[in-house]
Design an enzyme around this catalytic site. Structure first.
Site, PDB file in Angstrom:
ATOM      1  N   THR A   1      -8.405   2.100   5.534  1.00 40.66           N
ATOM      2  CA  THR A   1      -8.504   0.633   5.611  1.00 40.66           C
ATOM      3  C   THR A   1      -9.106   0.039   4.338  1.00 40.66           C
ATOM      4  OG1 THR A   1     -10.598   0.948   6.786  1.00 40.66           O
ATOM      5  CG2 THR A   1      -8.633   0.560   8.121  1.00 40.66           C
TER       6      THR A   1
ATOM      7  N   GLN B   1       0.872  -1.172   0.000  1.00 34.74           N
ATOM      8  CA  GLN B   1       0.000   0.000   0.000  1.00 34.74           C
ATOM      9  C   GLN B   1       0.913   1.227   0.000  1.00 34.74           C
ATOM     10  OE1 GLN B   1      -2.297   0.715   3.543  1.00 34.74           O
ATOM     11  NE2 GLN B   1      -3.805   2.000   2.480  1.00 34.74           N
TER      12      GLN B   1
ATOM     13  N   HIS C   1      34.360 -24.428  35.827  1.00 33.41           N
ATOM     14  CA  HIS C   1      34.782 -23.096  36.266  1.00 33.41           C
ATOM     15  C   HIS C   1      35.429 -22.302  35.147  1.00 33.41           C
ATOM     16  CE1 HIS C   1      34.549 -25.065  40.215  1.00 33.41           C
ATOM     17  NE2 HIS C   1      35.382 -25.961  39.747  1.00 33.41           N
TER      18      HIS C   1
END
Length: 482
Positions: A67, A61, A352
């Site tokens: 709308t 659009q 670790h």
């Protein structure tokens, strides 16, 4: 929204708004899905495609003229289509597939030409009002800005979801005119035009306001987020999941969690994250697209994205799993360990301060603290790979410079830099000779202050000591002369 970003790209529970109505369409198996895009068209189209709907296309659009104009842009590809067109809004995210199925079912069962959802609000501000004739039939919709005071008092409103025969939709769109306060082509006008032309118009009422609510402000987005989160957590708790603090649990709509899993406080679960049964997440976790097996313990403060964690694994605290991580069952990943594109075998531990990137590690190996897989040379995008076999012991403070392979049952001594392949069962160790430099600290401090180092006073010597030491020396000289 007060934003430079297209509204349907704003996220709800970690997903763009546009994804929600598209997800509701999946069960209906539409022959074609058209997403009308305008502002930031490429970004919106890309977000829509992530829904994975077959046959999804986009229509541009170029100018936002209302709308009705948007639907007209999307309908250009429907000239040869025979069937019904379902029209949804991209900013109405909580619409349910059951509601859409009911709308389509009623539309067809009553042989309607146009059907639409309606709902009644005590305060209908902002919505178009449903206009009915003396016989109760719908004669049109009037937008609030164009409504008279009497029309504004109507509580039945139009949430904007339609099902229309294609054969009447296209002619109705051609008849739309911008004769309104906004100067736009209103989609709502097709309802009145259909009624004027004798087409059968049917309404389907819904009572769930949140299901048809749109998002127009950030406040509305936040309220919808809270509603969706509460709904999701209640459904999961009913299925056997424990949330220790539901108020601080953020769970996306595509997340699944198995029964008897306990989720601690401050946990965010996004994307397609899947958590098995009997797991525990201690808290302060952030997981995206992560798959977790059964009986996994995720300790405090872990982050994971695009990772897989096998059954009975333990991860954390303070661990980070990056994309491509695959942990086999019973793996331990400990505190301040980071993995990326790493495949870690059954029962292996890295407990670790370790980085494991672009690597493959066999079962039952142990990775010592401070180990780093050095996989990037800084000059190319290619990452070299490290391969560590089964039952390997990697000592603390080890650097593995890829590409390199450490074969099964090998040992790597602490502080070693491995630059060549290590054969099976071998020990590799590098040690620089240690030097002890006496008096170094005092001299360094003297240089820093500019003062000369203090001279050592000579040791005091007594006659008694001289006598005791001299006698043996005299006797030794006498023996040598004899």
């Amino acid at each position: 929204m007060r934003s430079t970003r297209a509204k349907v790209l704003h996220e709800l529970a970690g997903l763009p708004l546009i994804r929600y109505p598209l997800a509701a369409l999946r069960a209906l198996r539409a022959a074609q899905v058209v997403v009308v895009v305008g502002h930031q068209a490429d970004a919106v189209a890309a977000a829509a495609r992530t829904a994975g709907l077959p046959g999804l296309t986009t229509a541009l659009q170029p100018q936002q003229r209302g709308t009705g104009h948007a639907v007209a842009c999307g309908a250009r590809g429907l000239v040869d289509f025979e069937g019904d067109v379902l029209i949804l809004y991209g900013d109405v995210p909580l619409i349910r597939q059951e509601t859409l199925a009911e709308l389509v079912g009623r539309h067809r069962a009553e042989d309607a030409d146009l059907s639409l959802l309606t709902i009644r609000f005590h305060d209908p501000k902002g919505y178009g009002r449903i206009l009915r004739g003396p016989d109760g039939r719908v004669v049109g919709i009037v937008e609030e800005k164009d409504a008279t005071p009497d029309q504004r008092a109507i509580t039945e409103v139009n949430p904007g979801v339609y099902c229309v025969r294609t054969s009447i939709l296209l002619p109705l769109l051609d008849r739309l005119r911008p004769d309104n306060a906004q100067g736009e082509l209103y989609l709502t006008d097709i309802v009145g035009l259909a009624a004027q032309n004798g087409h059968r118009v049917v309404t389907v009422a819904t009572e769930d306001a949140m299901q048809v609510a749109g998002v127009n402000t950030r406040n509305e987005l936040a309220r919808m987020e809270a509603h969706l989160r509460t709904e999701t957590l209640e459904r999961m708790m009913a299925a056997g999941v424990t949330f220790e603090d539901p108020a601080t649990a953020y769970v996306g709509p595509e997340v699944t969690i198995g029964p008897d899993t306990v989720i601690g406080p401050n946990v965010t679960l996004r994307g397609k994250t899947r958590i098995g049964t009997g797991c525990r997440l201690d808290g302060t976790a952030y997981l995206v697209d992560t798959v977790i097996g059964d009986r996994v313990h995720l300790r405090f403060a872990c982050a994971s994205e695009g990772a897989e964690i096998g059954d009975d694994a333990i991860v954390g605290p303070f661990a980070r799993l990056r994309p491509g991580t695959r942990l086999a069952p019973r793996v331990h990943i400990g505190n301040f360990v980071e993995t990326k594109n790493a495949v870690v075998g059954l029962g292996t531990k890295a407990n670790h301060l370790t980085y494991l990137g672009d690597c493959e590690i066999g079962p039952d190996s142990n990775i010592g603290a401070g180990t780093i897989t050095c996989n990037y040379d800084g000059s190319t995008k290619k990452k070299s790979r490290t391969v560590i076999g089964a039952r390997v012991q990697i000592g603390s403070d080890t650097q593995l410079v890829a590409p390199v392979t450490v074969a099964d049952d090998a040992y790597v001594g602490a502080g070693t830099t491995v630059t060549r392949d290590v054969p099976a069962g071998a020990l590799v160790v590098t040690r620089a000779p240690a030097r002890v430099i006496k008096g170094w600290t005092e001299r360094r401090r003297a240089l820093a202050t500019g003062a000369p180092p203090a001279a050592k006073a000579p040791a005091a010597r007594t006659k008694a000591k001289t006598t005791l030491k001299a006698a043996p020396r005299a006797k030794a000289r006498a023996r040598r002369k004899r």
